[in-house]
Structures are given as C-alpha cells and as structure tokens.
Scaffold this motif. Structure first.
Motif, PDB file in Angstrom:
ATOM      1  N   TYR A   1     100.788  84.496  36.224  1.00 21.64           N
ATOM      2  CA  TYR A   1      99.933  83.431  35.692  1.00 21.64           C
ATOM      3  C   TYR A   1     100.092  82.128  36.461  1.00 21.64           C
ATOM      4  O   TYR A   1      99.125  81.397  36.650  1.00 21.64           O
ATOM      5  CB  TYR A   1     100.189  83.212  34.199  1.00 21.64           C
ATOM      6  CG  TYR A   1      99.344  84.109  33.338  1.00 21.64           C
ATOM      7  CD1 TYR A   1      97.966  83.950  33.277  1.00 21.64           C
ATOM      8  CD2 TYR A   1      99.908  85.118  32.584  1.00 21.64           C
ATOM      9  CE1 TYR A   1      97.183  84.769  32.492  1.00 21.64           C
ATOM     10  CE2 TYR A   1      99.130  85.941  31.792  1.00 21.64           C
ATOM     11  CZ  TYR A   1      97.763  85.763  31.752  1.00 21.64           C
ATOM     12  OH  TYR A   1      96.986  86.572  30.972  1.00 21.64           O
TER      13      TYR A   1
ATOM     14  N   GLU B   1      96.737  78.436  32.532  1.00 19.61           N
ATOM     15  CA  GLU B   1      97.630  79.451  33.078  1.00 19.61           C
ATOM     16  C   GLU B   1      98.981  78.849  33.462  1.00 19.61           C
ATOM     17  O   GLU B   1     100.038  79.438  33.171  1.00 19.61           O
ATOM     18  CB  GLU B   1      96.995  80.106  34.307  1.00 19.61           C
ATOM     19  CG  GLU B   1      95.859  81.037  33.954  1.00 19.61           C
ATOM     20  CD  GLU B   1      95.083  81.515  35.160  1.00 19.61           C
ATOM     21  OE1 GLU B   1      94.751  82.702  35.189  1.00 19.61           O
ATOM     22  OE2 GLU B   1      94.815  80.696  36.076  1.00 19.61           O
TER      23      GLU B   1
ATOM     24  N   ALA C   1      93.494  85.707  28.317  1.00 15.18           N
ATOM     25  CA  ALA C   1      93.095  86.952  28.977  1.00 15.18           C
ATOM     26  C   ALA C   1      91.901  87.585  28.270  1.00 15.18           C
ATOM     27  O   ALA C   1      91.026  88.157  28.920  1.00 15.18           O
ATOM     28  CB  ALA C   1      94.271  87.927  29.029  1.00 15.18           C
ATOM     29  N   LEU C   2      91.852  87.464  26.959  1.00 11.84           N
ATOM     30  CA  LEU C   2      90.702  87.969  26.208  1.00 11.84           C
ATOM     31  C   LEU C   2      89.442  87.166  26.539  1.00 11.84           C
ATOM     32  O   LEU C   2      88.369  87.731  26.753  1.00 11.84           O
ATOM     33  CB  LEU C   2      90.994  87.909  24.709  1.00 11.84           C
ATOM     34  CG  LEU C   2      89.898  88.402  23.776  1.00 11.84           C
ATOM     35  CD1 LEU C   2      89.633  89.889  23.992  1.00 11.84           C
ATOM     36  CD2 LEU C   2      90.287  88.129  22.333  1.00 11.84           C
TER      37      LEU C   2
ATOM     38  N   TRP D   1      87.825  87.898  29.986  1.00 14.42           N
ATOM     39  CA  TRP D   1      87.334  89.253  30.175  1.00 14.42           C
ATOM     40  C   TRP D   1      85.843  89.290  30.516  1.00 14.42           C
ATOM     41  O   TRP D   1      85.427  90.065  31.382  1.00 14.42           O
ATOM     42  CB  TRP D   1      87.638  90.089  28.958  1.00 14.42           C
ATOM     43  CG  TRP D   1      87.887  91.538  29.210  1.00 14.42           C
ATOM     44  CD1 TRP D   1      87.574  92.254  30.331  1.00 14.42           C
ATOM     45  CD2 TRP D   1      88.497  92.453  28.321  1.00 14.42           C
ATOM     46  NE1 TRP D   1      87.959  93.554  30.182  1.00 14.42           N
ATOM     47  CE2 TRP D   1      88.527  93.703  28.956  1.00 14.42           C
ATOM     48  CE3 TRP D   1      89.027  92.341  27.042  1.00 14.42           C
ATOM     49  CZ2 TRP D   1      89.061  94.834  28.344  1.00 14.42           C
ATOM     50  CZ3 TRP D   1      89.551  93.465  26.443  1.00 14.42           C
ATOM     51  CH2 TRP D   1      89.570  94.699  27.093  1.00 14.42           C
TER      52      TRP D   1
ATOM     53  N   ASN E   1      85.411  88.973  34.142  1.00 17.58           N
ATOM     54  CA  ASN E   1      85.793  90.191  34.847  1.00 17.58           C
ATOM     55  C   ASN E   1      84.693  91.249  34.736  1.00 17.58           C
ATOM     56  O   ASN E   1      84.395  91.949  35.708  1.00 17.58           O
ATOM     57  CB  ASN E   1      87.110  90.737  34.291  1.00 17.58           C
ATOM     58  CG  ASN E   1      88.264  89.810  34.533  1.00 17.58           C
ATOM     59  OD1 ASN E   1      88.199  88.903  35.351  1.00 17.58           O
ATOM     60  ND2 ASN E   1      89.342  90.013  33.813  1.00 17.58           N
TER      61      ASN E   1
ATOM     62  N   HIS F   1      87.661  97.873  40.333  1.00 14.60           N
ATOM     63  CA  HIS F   1      87.191  97.372  39.035  1.00 14.60           C
ATOM     64  C   HIS F   1      87.682  98.175  37.833  1.00 14.60           C
ATOM     65  O   HIS F   1      87.994  97.580  36.796  1.00 14.60           O
ATOM     66  CB  HIS F   1      85.667  97.282  39.036  1.00 14.60           C
ATOM     67  CG  HIS F   1      85.154  96.195  39.929  1.00 14.60           C
ATOM     68  ND1 HIS F   1      85.329  94.860  39.635  1.00 14.60           N
ATOM     69  CD2 HIS F   1      84.502  96.239  41.111  1.00 14.60           C
ATOM     70  CE1 HIS F   1      84.788  94.123  40.590  1.00 14.60           C
ATOM     71  NE2 HIS F   1      84.283  94.939  41.511  1.00 14.60           N
TER      72      HIS F   1
ATOM     73  N   ARG G   1      91.187  97.274  36.995  1.00  5.01           N
ATOM     74  CA  ARG G   1      91.192  95.891  36.495  1.00  5.01           C
ATOM     75  C   ARG G   1      90.744  95.852  35.040  1.00  5.01           C
ATOM     76  O   ARG G   1      91.314  95.111  34.235  1.00  5.01           O
ATOM     77  CB  ARG G   1      90.272  95.039  37.366  1.00  5.01           C
ATOM     78  CG  ARG G   1      90.284  93.588  37.006  1.00  5.01           C
ATOM     79  CD  ARG G   1      89.412  92.818  37.965  1.00  5.01           C
ATOM     80  NE  ARG G   1      89.435  91.404  37.676  1.00  5.01           N
ATOM     81  CZ  ARG G   1      88.586  90.542  38.181  1.00  5.01           C
ATOM     82  NH1 ARG G   1      87.651  90.958  39.011  1.00  5.01           N
ATOM     83  NH2 ARG G   1      88.650  89.280  37.876  1.00  5.01           N
ATOM     84  N   MET G   2      89.730  96.637  34.682  1.00  2.00           N
ATOM     85  CA  MET G   2      89.274  96.683  33.291  1.00  2.00           C
ATOM     86  C   MET G   2      90.342  97.296  32.387  1.00  2.00           C
ATOM     87  O   MET G   2      90.545  96.843  31.266  1.00  2.00           O
ATOM     88  CB  MET G   2      87.974  97.492  33.177  1.00  2.00           C
ATOM     89  CG  MET G   2      86.755  96.837  33.788  1.00  2.00           C
ATOM     90  SD  MET G   2      86.298  95.295  32.972  1.00  2.00           S
ATOM     91  CE  MET G   2      86.784  94.115  34.216  1.00  2.00           C
TER      92      MET G   2
ATOM     93  N   GLN H   1      93.302  94.768  31.680  1.00  6.17           N
ATOM     94  CA  GLN H   1      93.087  93.592  30.837  1.00  6.17           C
ATOM     95  C   GLN H   1      93.727  93.738  29.441  1.00  6.17           C
ATOM     96  O   GLN H   1      94.464  92.849  29.023  1.00  6.17           O
ATOM     97  CB  GLN H   1      91.596  93.274  30.729  1.00  6.17           C
ATOM     98  CG  GLN H   1      91.325  91.844  30.357  1.00  6.17           C
ATOM     99  CD  GLN H   1      91.605  90.862  31.480  1.00  6.17           C
ATOM    100  OE1 GLN H   1      91.720  91.231  32.648  1.00  6.17           O
ATOM    101  NE2 GLN H   1      91.712  89.610  31.143  1.00  6.17           N
TER     102      GLN H   1
ATOM    103  N   ILE I   1      97.500  93.527  29.817  1.00 10.69           N
ATOM    104  CA  ILE I   1      97.972  92.151  30.047  1.00 10.69           C
ATOM    105  C   ILE I   1      97.984  91.371  28.741  1.00 10.69           C
ATOM    106  O   ILE I   1      98.905  90.591  28.475  1.00 10.69           O
ATOM    107  CB  ILE I   1      97.106  91.457  31.118  1.00 10.69           C
ATOM    108  CG1 ILE I   1      97.363  92.096  32.490  1.00 10.69           C
ATOM    109  CG2 ILE I   1      97.369  89.955  31.164  1.00 10.69           C
ATOM    110  CD1 ILE I   1      96.386  91.684  33.564  1.00 10.69           C
ATOM    111  N   ILE I   2      96.970  91.592  27.901  1.00 10.16           N
ATOM    112  CA  ILE I   2      96.919  90.914  26.596  1.00 10.16           C
ATOM    113  C   ILE I   2      98.134  91.320  25.760  1.00 10.16           C
ATOM    114  O   ILE I   2      98.851  90.477  25.221  1.00 10.16           O
ATOM    115  CB  ILE I   2      95.600  91.231  25.874  1.00 10.16           C
ATOM    116  CG1 ILE I   2      94.430  90.579  26.618  1.00 10.16           C
ATOM    117  CG2 ILE I   2      95.649  90.793  24.414  1.00 10.16           C
ATOM    118  CD1 ILE I   2      93.053  91.056  26.181  1.00 10.16           C
TER     119      ILE I   2
END
Length: 133
Positions: free
Chosen positions: A14, A50, A77-78, A81, A84, A104, A107-108, A111, A114-115
C-alpha cells in the motif's frame, strides 16, 4: 509471526501504491471510470489514503488504530474495485486484448483476498482461523 510478516508486506504494498498514486497519477487516471467526479483529486486522495493506511497498519502503539487502518484499507480496496473492473473491460476491448486475461483474472481474484487480508492482519477478524485456546 506469519500474520506480522503479511502485515508488513501488505503495508509495503500500500505504501508503494500510495507513492505511485501521488508521483505518477496518469496511469491511474487512465483506468478511472468516467462516472467518478474529480478523477485527479480522487487519485491523489487515494494515494494519501494508502499511505496513511499503511502507516496505521504498522504502528506499534495503538491496536485500535491498526484495526481502523485495516478496516479503512479493506474499504478502500472495495471502493477501487470498479476502477479495476473498468480497466479489465476497456483493456480486453482493445484489438490486442491489452494485458490479457492472464493479468486481469488474477487481479480480480486477488481483490477479495486483499480485502480479507487487510482485515486479518490488522486483527479485525480471525476468520477462517480459530484462535488458539
């Protein structure tokens, strides 16, 4: 110990992202959905968020601040999204498929991880691990 290591890794992630939001906002502006008002200001403020979240996560003095930072980074992060998803859709619509599904899709998938990770390393949740008795 593992939680502490991941906390530092997430905070570093971050902090680096925050730096780049402030130092090089153009790349982030390019993936911003068109419906976001004041996109440059939003990118700069997300960089600040961040950096503050990373600092709050690793500070050693106030556990409540660490939890607040974890919740804040999870919410952050939410909230990003949609950018992204917008990047995914616009990139894949290019004739050369841009960065492609190999970039991608992970990455999806990352997410929500990460949350959850922001909540777990901050001590906000222990799910799905049971505390030791």
């Amino acid at each position: 110990m593992f939680r502490t290591i991941l906390m530092w890794v997430l905070a570093l992630f971050y902090a680096i992202a925050g730096y780049f939001h402030l130092a090089s906002p153009d790349g982030f502006l390019a993936i911003m959905p068109g419906w976001v008002p004041y996109p440059k200001e939003v990118v700069l403020l997300t960089g600040v968020a961040e950096l503050l979240g990373a600092a709050g996560m690793v500070q050693p003095f106030w556990p409540h601040l660490r939890r607040a930072a974890g919740i804040g980074l999870a919410l952050y992060a939410l909230c990003v999204w949609p950018a992204n998803i917008n990047h995914f859709m616009s990139d894949m619509a290019r004739s050369d498929n841009g960065l492609g599904l190999g970039y991608h899709v992970p990455r999806m998938i990352a997410q929500p991880i990460i949350i959850w990770l922001a909540l777990w390393v901050s001590g906000t949740t222990n799910w799905p691990f049971r505390p030791k008795d």
